[in-house]
Design an enzyme around this catalytic site. Structure first.
Site, PDB file in Angstrom:
ATOM      1  N   PRO A   1      46.275  17.304  18.156  1.00 49.20           N
ATOM      2  CA  PRO A   1      46.086  18.103  19.072  1.00 49.20           C
ATOM      3  C   PRO A   1      47.205  19.409  19.027  1.00 49.20           C
ATOM      4  O   PRO A   1      47.077  20.283  20.186  1.00 49.20           O
ATOM      5  CB  PRO A   1      46.542  17.375  20.536  1.00 49.20           C
ATOM      6  CG  PRO A   1      47.274  16.142  20.175  1.00 49.20           C
ATOM      7  CD  PRO A   1      46.858  15.790  18.749  1.00 49.20           C
TER       8      PRO A   1
ATOM      9  N   HIS B   1      46.864  33.722  28.626  1.00 47.28           N
ATOM     10  CA  HIS B   1      48.122  33.556  28.188  1.00 47.28           C
ATOM     11  C   HIS B   1      48.347  34.625  26.731  1.00 47.28           C
ATOM     12  O   HIS B   1      47.509  34.335  25.909  1.00 47.28           O
ATOM     13  CB  HIS B   1      48.587  32.428  27.453  1.00 47.28           C
ATOM     14  CG  HIS B   1      48.827  31.559  28.827  1.00 47.28           C
ATOM     15  ND1 HIS B   1      49.264  30.162  28.482  1.00 47.28           N
ATOM     16  CD2 HIS B   1      48.579  31.423  29.975  1.00 47.28           C
ATOM     17  CE1 HIS B   1      49.570  29.598  29.497  1.00 47.28           C
ATOM     18  NE2 HIS B   1      48.891  30.376  30.468  1.00 47.28           N
TER      19      HIS B   1
ATOM     20  N   LYS C   1      43.036  22.949  18.779  1.00 44.63           N
ATOM     21  CA  LYS C   1      41.628  23.270  18.230  1.00 44.63           C
ATOM     22  C   LYS C   1      40.596  22.459  18.503  1.00 44.63           C
ATOM     23  O   LYS C   1      39.404  23.130  18.226  1.00 44.63           O
ATOM     24  CB  LYS C   1      42.023  23.535  16.542  1.00 44.63           C
ATOM     25  CG  LYS C   1      42.887  24.560  16.133  1.00 44.63           C
ATOM     26  CD  LYS C   1      42.285  25.897  16.597  1.00 44.63           C
ATOM     27  CE  LYS C   1      43.490  26.894  16.231  1.00 44.63           C
ATOM     28  NZ  LYS C   1      43.264  27.931  17.295  1.00 44.63           N
TER      29      LYS C   1
ATOM     30  N   TYR D   1      56.377  25.041  23.121  1.00 44.82           N
ATOM     31  CA  TYR D   1      56.083  24.120  21.879  1.00 44.82           C
ATOM     32  C   TYR D   1      57.694  23.624  21.637  1.00 44.82           C
ATOM     33  O   TYR D   1      58.433  24.841  21.117  1.00 44.82           O
ATOM     34  CB  TYR D   1      55.524  24.614  21.029  1.00 44.82           C
ATOM     35  CG  TYR D   1      53.971  24.433  20.910  1.00 44.82           C
ATOM     36  CD1 TYR D   1      53.196  23.508  20.406  1.00 44.82           C
ATOM     37  CD2 TYR D   1      53.222  25.491  21.635  1.00 44.82           C
ATOM     38  CE1 TYR D   1      51.722  23.472  20.975  1.00 44.82           C
ATOM     39  CE2 TYR D   1      51.944  25.583  21.630  1.00 44.82           C
ATOM     40  CZ  TYR D   1      51.215  24.557  21.328  1.00 44.82           C
ATOM     41  OH  TYR D   1      49.744  24.454  21.361  1.00 44.82           O
TER      42      TYR D   1
ATOM     43  N   TYR E   1      46.206  30.896  16.126  1.00 43.15           N
ATOM     44  CA  TYR E   1      46.287  29.995  17.341  1.00 43.15           C
ATOM     45  C   TYR E   1      45.033  30.996  18.269  1.00 43.15           C
ATOM     46  O   TYR E   1      44.540  30.044  19.043  1.00 43.15           O
ATOM     47  CB  TYR E   1      47.611  30.385  17.962  1.00 43.15           C
ATOM     48  CG  TYR E   1      47.932  29.412  19.177  1.00 43.15           C
ATOM     49  CD1 TYR E   1      48.106  28.148  18.961  1.00 43.15           C
ATOM     50  CD2 TYR E   1      48.167  29.868  20.563  1.00 43.15           C
ATOM     51  CE1 TYR E   1      48.430  27.033  19.965  1.00 43.15           C
ATOM     52  CE2 TYR E   1      48.268  28.936  21.479  1.00 43.15           C
ATOM     53  CZ  TYR E   1      48.412  27.753  21.236  1.00 43.15           C
ATOM     54  OH  TYR E   1      48.896  26.792  22.279  1.00 43.15           O
TER      55      TYR E   1
HETATM   56  C1  PHB Z   1      47.013  20.957  26.733  1.00 42.13           C
HETATM   57  O1  PHB Z   1      47.069  21.994  27.772  1.00 42.13           O
HETATM   58  O2  PHB Z   1      46.423  19.983  27.201  1.00 42.13           O
HETATM   59  C2  PHB Z   1      47.345  21.120  25.476  1.00 42.13           C
HETATM   60  C3  PHB Z   1      47.936  22.684  25.102  1.00 42.13           C
HETATM   61  C4  PHB Z   1      48.422  22.891  23.866  1.00 42.13           C
HETATM   62  C5  PHB Z   1      47.993  21.881  22.990  1.00 42.13           C
HETATM   63  C6  PHB Z   1      47.695  20.547  23.054  1.00 42.13           C
HETATM   64  C7  PHB Z   1      47.098  20.181  24.570  1.00 42.13           C
HETATM   65  O3  PHB Z   1      48.573  22.051  21.668  1.00 42.13           O
END
Ligand code: PHB
Ligand code: APR
Length: 401
Positions: free
Chosen positions: A293, A72, A297, A201, A385
């Site tokens: 999460p 991505h 990280k 997000y 990120y």
């Molecule tokens: C996930 O795909 O499990 C995932 C993606 C982004 C995050 C946390 C978990 O910030």
């Protein structure tokens, strides 16, 4: 048994460390208390930083990642019903993240370990570490009917947050830095083609939501819920209603709906134990630190810790010098604290607090507006990120591959 490095835990940290050591001719024994299926099937996060991907490629464990990993270049931040794209690759000179489930990473690393024929014990019972203050620490465990003792030069505590290594350090040695959050995440895997190529997000008045994926056929979604929420209270219909309410954008974008194949609630916590070492015991990954999460990280910190540890062990065995081992904790913690800060920032930016005031709300919207309209702010998010640099890189470490 006798080995050079005893590794407790066959998660990403322990398995990656074992492989780095193997490539550099250093012996290890890995001791894991769960069975192989459990370790592989456990659903966890799935975002790999550029540096984690580069490391896996450099050590020859990226065949699956290169076939099935989803690169991505950007990520969306959505609020007030609008999605804003942050072009990470453009802002960071070409870096990206790769979506590849942690369970896939672990499966590939277990295969690689087994191919080396070096020892890896699953279903080890009553695992204990001892004599960590001495030059000959031990790991004791039972396997089937046999009691084992592994005499080591060094022990790597890679046994996660609930493991035995951190608690075996005498009381008063570690400083604990901790924060819990007044919310958790309800996560699902659904049989639905991802409706966006990149993660979204979302901040919504009803709380945070996250759109992610695992493959071209599987969508992974999360919702902010109360911290002690019971999954029993969430029927599939209720989950989809809430997901769609929070995520549907004003341009009509929304996740595709499908059969839910896995669901669960995870608490959110920030935690650091320092130093990440006592005597000949070195803590790595979740054994030493936990991040919420939101910044994705956790797995990446485990990878950067064990790279530093492998570099230090290589120096130790080649020249007898403990200088790098002595700097292990300091080098790791510098990067860990920056990832802690980033994870805390993403979490507080995107979640609704139970006692949120109208002032908090307006300030948050201004924060999100700034983040998604200032190139400087987007660059700051992007470089964190995709992963901040570490003092030790694979190239600078001089590790063999
Ligand atoms: C996930 O795909 O499990 C995932 C993606 C982004 C995050 C946390 C978990 O910030
Ligand atoms: N003895 C042996 N093994 C143990 C013990 C014990 N007493 N306790 C726990 N373990 C094992 C667990 O079963 C697990 O397989 O240690 C392993 C630790 O793995 P993880 O929890 O995955 O931690 P780590 O390798 O540091 O990876 C960090 O994991 O928690 C996620 O999202 C987090 O991505 C991050 C990653």
């Amino acid at each position: 048994m006798r080995t050079q490095v005893g590794i407790v835990g066959a998660g990403p940290a322990g398995l990656l460390l074992g492989h780095l050591l193997h490539l550099n001719g250093i012996d290890s024994v890995i001791v894991e208390n769960r069975d192989r299926e459990y370790v592989v099937d456990r659903v966890r996060a799935g975002v790999l930083e550029q540096g984690t991907v580069d490391l896996m490629r450099a050590i020859g464990v990226a065949a699956g990642l290169d076939r099935r990993g989803l690169r991505h270049d950007g990520v969306y931040v959505s609020f007030d019903g609008r999605r804003h794209r942050i072009d990470m690759a453009e802002l960071t000179g070409g870096k990206a993240i790769t979506v590849y489930g942690q369970n896939e990473v672990v499966r590939d690393l277990i295969d690689a370990r087994i191919a080396t024929t070096r020892p890896l014990y699953f279903e080890a019972q009553d695992v204990e570490v001892g004599a960590i203050d001495s030059a000959a620490p031990t790991i004791r465990f039972r396997h089937g009917d046999t009691a084992h003792e592994v005499r080591c030069d060094v022990i790597a505590g890679c046994d996660g947050f609930h493991g035995v290594c951190r608690p075996s350090i005498p009381a008063g040695v570690l400083a604990i830095y901790e924060r819990t959050y007044p919310f958790g995440w309800l996560g699902i895997l659904a049989e639905a083609a991802p409706s966006s190529e990149e993660l979204v997000y979302t901040y919504h008045d009803r709380g945070f939501a996250l759109f992610s994926m695992r493959s071209p056929a599987i969508t992974r979604l999360y919702l902010q819920v109360p911290p002690d929420e019971s999954i029993e209270r969430w029927s599939d219909d209720r989950i989809w209603n809430e997901m769609l309410t929070r995520m549907t954008a004003s341009d009509g974008w929304r996740p595709n709906v499908g059969r839910i194949v896995q669901k669960g609630v995870t608490p959110m916590r920030s935690f650091v134990a320092a130093p990440m070492r006592h005597g000949r015991l070195f803590l790595a990954g979740d054994a030493a630190h936990i991040v919420p999460p939101t910044g994705a990280k956790g797995l990446n910190l485990a990878a950067s810790d064990v790279l530093v540890l492998a570099r230090a062990l290589k120096a130790f065995y080649e020249s007898g010098s403990a200088e790098w081992l002595d700097r292990y904790s300091e080098i790791c913690l510098r990067r860990v604290w920056k990832a802690q800060r980033f994870s805390w920032w993403m979490t507080t930016l995107l979640h609704k607090l139970p006692d949120e005031t109208p002032f908090d709300h307006q300030r948050r919207i201004a924060d999100l507006d700034y983040l998604t309209s200032s190139r400087a702010a987007m660059t700051s998010l992007a470089e964190q990120y995709v992963g901040l640099p570490s003092e030790v890189t694979f190239e600078s470490a001089g590790l063999l591959h």
